[in-house]
Design a protein around this motif. Sequence first.
Motif, mmCIF file in Angstrom:
data_model
loop_
_atom_site.group_PDB
_atom_site.id
_atom_site.type_symbol
_atom_site.label_atom_id
_atom_site.label_comp_id
_atom_site.label_asym_id
_atom_site.label_seq_id
_atom_site.Cartn_x
_atom_site.Cartn_y
_atom_site.Cartn_z
ATOM 1 N N ALA A 207 20.034 -21.348 -70.095
ATOM 2 C CA ALA A 207 19.761 -20.366 -69.048
ATOM 3 C C ALA A 207 19.030 -19.188 -69.669
ATOM 4 O O ALA A 207 19.170 -18.917 -70.865
ATOM 5 N N GLU A 208 18.227 -18.499 -68.877
ATOM 6 C CA GLU A 208 17.536 -17.294 -69.328
ATOM 7 C C GLU A 208 17.810 -16.183 -68.327
ATOM 8 O O GLU A 208 17.551 -16.342 -67.127
ATOM 9 N N VAL A 209 18.352 -15.078 -68.817
ATOM 10 C CA VAL A 209 18.746 -13.977 -67.927
ATOM 11 C C VAL A 209 18.294 -12.650 -68.514
ATOM 12 O O VAL A 209 18.069 -12.520 -69.723
ATOM 13 N N GLY A 210 18.169 -11.662 -67.649
ATOM 14 C CA GLY A 210 17.833 -10.320 -68.097
ATOM 15 C C GLY A 210 18.937 -9.740 -68.964
ATOM 16 O O GLY A 210 20.120 -10.047 -68.774
ATOM 17 N N LYS A 211 18.568 -8.861 -69.891
ATOM 18 C CA LYS A 211 19.556 -8.315 -70.819
ATOM 19 C C LYS A 211 20.546 -7.399 -70.123
ATOM 20 O O LYS A 211 21.636 -7.132 -70.643
ATOM 21 N N ARG A 212 20.214 -6.894 -68.931
ATOM 22 C CA ARG A 212 21.137 -6.043 -68.170
ATOM 23 C C ARG A 212 21.808 -6.794 -67.023
ATOM 24 O O ARG A 212 22.556 -6.211 -66.250
ATOM 25 N N ASP A 213 21.550 -8.089 -66.921
ATOM 26 C CA ASP A 213 22.148 -8.893 -65.858
ATOM 27 C C ASP A 213 23.620 -9.136 -66.186
ATOM 28 O O ASP A 213 23.952 -9.614 -67.273
ATOM 29 N N PRO A 214 24.544 -8.832 -65.274
ATOM 30 C CA PRO A 214 25.970 -9.058 -65.541
ATOM 31 C C PRO A 214 26.304 -10.502 -65.895
ATOM 32 O O PRO A 214 27.282 -10.767 -66.603
ATOM 33 N N LEU B 146 -1.278 -10.828 -81.110
ATOM 34 C CA LEU B 146 -2.467 -11.303 -80.411
ATOM 35 C C LEU B 146 -2.537 -10.717 -79.004
ATOM 36 O O LEU B 146 -3.570 -10.174 -78.592
ATOM 37 N N PHE B 147 -1.423 -10.802 -78.281
ATOM 38 C CA PHE B 147 -1.443 -10.370 -76.884
ATOM 39 C C PHE B 147 -1.404 -8.849 -76.736
ATOM 40 O O PHE B 147 -2.085 -8.298 -75.873
ATOM 41 N N THR B 148 -0.620 -8.166 -77.564
ATOM 42 C CA THR B 148 -0.492 -6.712 -77.385
ATOM 43 C C THR B 148 -1.595 -5.929 -78.083
ATOM 44 O O THR B 148 -2.063 -4.917 -77.552
ATOM 45 N N LEU B 149 -2.032 -6.369 -79.246
ATOM 46 C CA LEU B 149 -3.036 -5.610 -80.000
ATOM 47 C C LEU B 149 -4.466 -6.015 -79.673
ATOM 48 O O LEU B 149 -5.361 -5.170 -79.669
ATOM 49 N N LYS B 150 -4.691 -7.300 -79.394
ATOM 50 C CA LYS B 150 -6.053 -7.773 -79.160
ATOM 51 C C LYS B 150 -6.376 -7.968 -77.679
ATOM 52 O O LYS B 150 -7.532 -7.841 -77.277
ATOM 53 N N CYS B 151 -5.352 -8.290 -76.877
ATOM 54 C CA CYS B 151 -5.621 -8.632 -75.475
ATOM 55 C C CYS B 151 -5.039 -7.621 -74.489
ATOM 56 O O CYS B 151 -5.066 -7.865 -73.272
ATOM 57 N N ASP B 152 -4.496 -6.497 -74.996
ATOM 58 C CA ASP B 152 -4.073 -5.357 -74.163
ATOM 59 C C ASP B 152 -2.895 -5.647 -73.237
ATOM 60 O O ASP B 152 -2.781 -5.053 -72.158
ATOM 61 N N TYR B 153 -2.005 -6.560 -73.644
ATOM 62 C CA TYR B 153 -0.777 -6.762 -72.883
ATOM 63 C C TYR B 153 0.246 -5.707 -73.301
ATOM 64 O O TYR B 153 0.183 -5.157 -74.399
ATOM 65 N N ILE B 154 1.192 -5.427 -72.412
ATOM 66 C CA ILE B 154 2.224 -4.426 -72.660
ATOM 67 C C ILE B 154 3.586 -5.105 -72.624
ATOM 68 O O ILE B 154 3.853 -5.938 -71.744
ATOM 69 N N ARG B 155 4.445 -4.751 -73.565
ATOM 70 C CA ARG B 155 5.814 -5.273 -73.522
ATOM 71 C C ARG B 155 6.469 -4.805 -72.229
ATOM 72 O O ARG B 155 6.516 -3.609 -71.942
ATOM 73 N N PHE B 156 6.992 -5.751 -71.468
ATOM 74 C CA PHE B 156 7.419 -5.453 -70.106
ATOM 75 C C PHE B 156 8.927 -5.586 -69.910
ATOM 76 O O PHE B 156 9.612 -4.648 -69.541
ATOM 77 N N ARG B 157 9.469 -6.758 -70.143
ATOM 78 C CA ARG B 157 10.891 -7.006 -69.983
ATOM 79 C C ARG B 157 11.400 -7.815 -71.173
ATOM 80 O O ARG B 157 10.644 -8.543 -71.814
ATOM 81 N N SER B 158 12.687 -7.683 -71.434
ATOM 82 C CA SER B 158 13.327 -8.414 -72.522
ATOM 83 C C SER B 158 14.461 -9.251 -71.944
ATOM 84 O O SER B 158 15.367 -8.713 -71.296
ATOM 85 N N LEU B 159 14.416 -10.551 -72.159
ATOM 86 C CA LEU B 159 15.415 -11.461 -71.630
ATOM 87 C C LEU B 159 16.150 -12.165 -72.772
ATOM 88 O O LEU B 159 15.716 -12.114 -73.927
ATOM 89 N N THR B 160 17.231 -12.820 -72.443
ATOM 90 C CA THR B 160 18.016 -13.558 -73.418
ATOM 91 C C THR B 160 18.102 -15.017 -72.988
ATOM 92 O O THR B 160 18.388 -15.319 -71.826
ATOM 93 N N ILE B 161 17.830 -15.925 -73.928
ATOM 94 C CA ILE B 161 17.958 -17.359 -73.680
ATOM 95 C C ILE B 161 19.288 -17.818 -74.259
ATOM 96 O O ILE B 161 19.539 -17.678 -75.456
ATOM 97 N N LEU B 162 20.153 -18.349 -73.394
ATOM 98 C CA LEU B 162 21.497 -18.764 -73.781
ATOM 99 C C LEU B 162 21.572 -20.289 -73.790
ATOM 100 O O LEU B 162 21.229 -20.939 -72.796
ATOM 101 N N VAL B 163 22.029 -20.860 -74.896
ATOM 102 C CA VAL B 163 22.086 -22.307 -75.068
ATOM 103 C C VAL B 163 23.532 -22.744 -75.273
ATOM 104 O O VAL B 163 24.215 -22.246 -76.172
ATOM 105 N N GLN B 164 23.986 -23.658 -74.445
ATOM 106 C CA GLN B 164 25.325 -24.234 -74.568
ATOM 107 C C GLN B 164 25.186 -25.722 -74.884
ATOM 108 O O GLN B 164 24.701 -26.493 -74.061
#
Length: 400
Positions: free
Chosen positions: A336-343, A149-167
């Motif tokens: 927590a949610e962090v960037g995939k390249r975040d140490p 919906l967002f990328t094909l119909k509303c012209d959004y671009i994939r920007f960043r990829s994050l990881t959600i970590l659950v403990q």
Amino acid sequence: MSTGFAQNPPWLVVREYNEEKDKAAVEAFENRCDFQQAGKPSLVTNLLGDPLCRVRHFPLHVMLVAEHVEKSEIVGGIRGCIKTVSKGEHQHRAYIKMAYVLGLRVSPPHRQLGVGTKLVQCLEEWCKRNGADYAYMATDSYNEASLNLFTLKCDYIRFRSLTILVQPVHAHNKPLISGVVIKQLDPKLASAVYCKTFGDSEFFPEDIDVILHNKLNLGTFMAIPKSYVDHWDPEMTILPPSFAILSIWNTKEVFRFQVKGVSPLTYAECAGSRVLDTLMPCLRLPSVPNFFKQFGVYFLYGLHMRGYGASRLMKSLCAHAHNMARNDVLCRAVVAEVGKRDPVREVMPHWRKFSWAEDIWCIKELATAKQDINTNRGSHDWITSTSKSSPVIFVDPRDF
């Protein structure tokens, strides 16, 4: 008040949510959207009777509803807010007005009819009127319908990829690492530290002091080596050579979760792990909390570490956050949610089966292309650039 997109389809009108008029109808609509797939567990979100709870803590926010005029029925909804955040330039911190799009839902019988697209378009118009330069949204990589919906119909671009970590929160306390001291910072001091440590990060909020003073913020904590205690600078004019820092946000006062649709065998196995953990806490068994009743989570944000032994310091902070959550009867997970390249990603304790490996952030420029006064480059460079982006992304707890 209707927007300019109310004519297509002809039976649909998109307007702003009226709390006095629409609250009961929106709650009923949200419940209709929480349907389960046969034989599959699902995670249901309860907004605690406040449809605006996920955006209410932003100074500028809105909720739009899609109404079937012939049936006088609400069939869709979307929320949005606007904040000022950093672009993460390495030499000059540049702030822009960013809109966050969230909570898009359409009732099952009215999907594939253009309702979702109209809601997004109308929200973007509201964002433009209120001065937003960009809009972004976040969704799990497996949510193909939302991504399309967002990328094909509303012209959004994939920007960043994050990881959600659950403990998960266990019945036993987690031991703190020896040789580590944890200090709580007052909001003013925490704000100053964050402004120093996140100078090159993306999405750092200009109103960080407002976040830290919010009643949902349970505190900011810094871990330092015990050997440094005698040299502690209470004014933080100079940061410790080695430290870790994070803040804790109490999301259970905003919304709660509940897992539904698990098999009786799975339910029994999870219950058995909790019984063993309660009876024999010294064994520190990895018990599964009771996710089958409504529960809340603590969200960890502002995670940063540096210096020698920083991994140990961050692990100790995470154990401290877990133990705080354990003392809260309704809190059953720390997230927590962090960037995939975040140490920090490699240090955070989490259960892989409960975590999201890839949370996709998509972005769209709302304003016309203009020169960035700090870099003399077109603003579109920020969207398309990945190599020059900071590995650290500040995740606003109000977004979660």
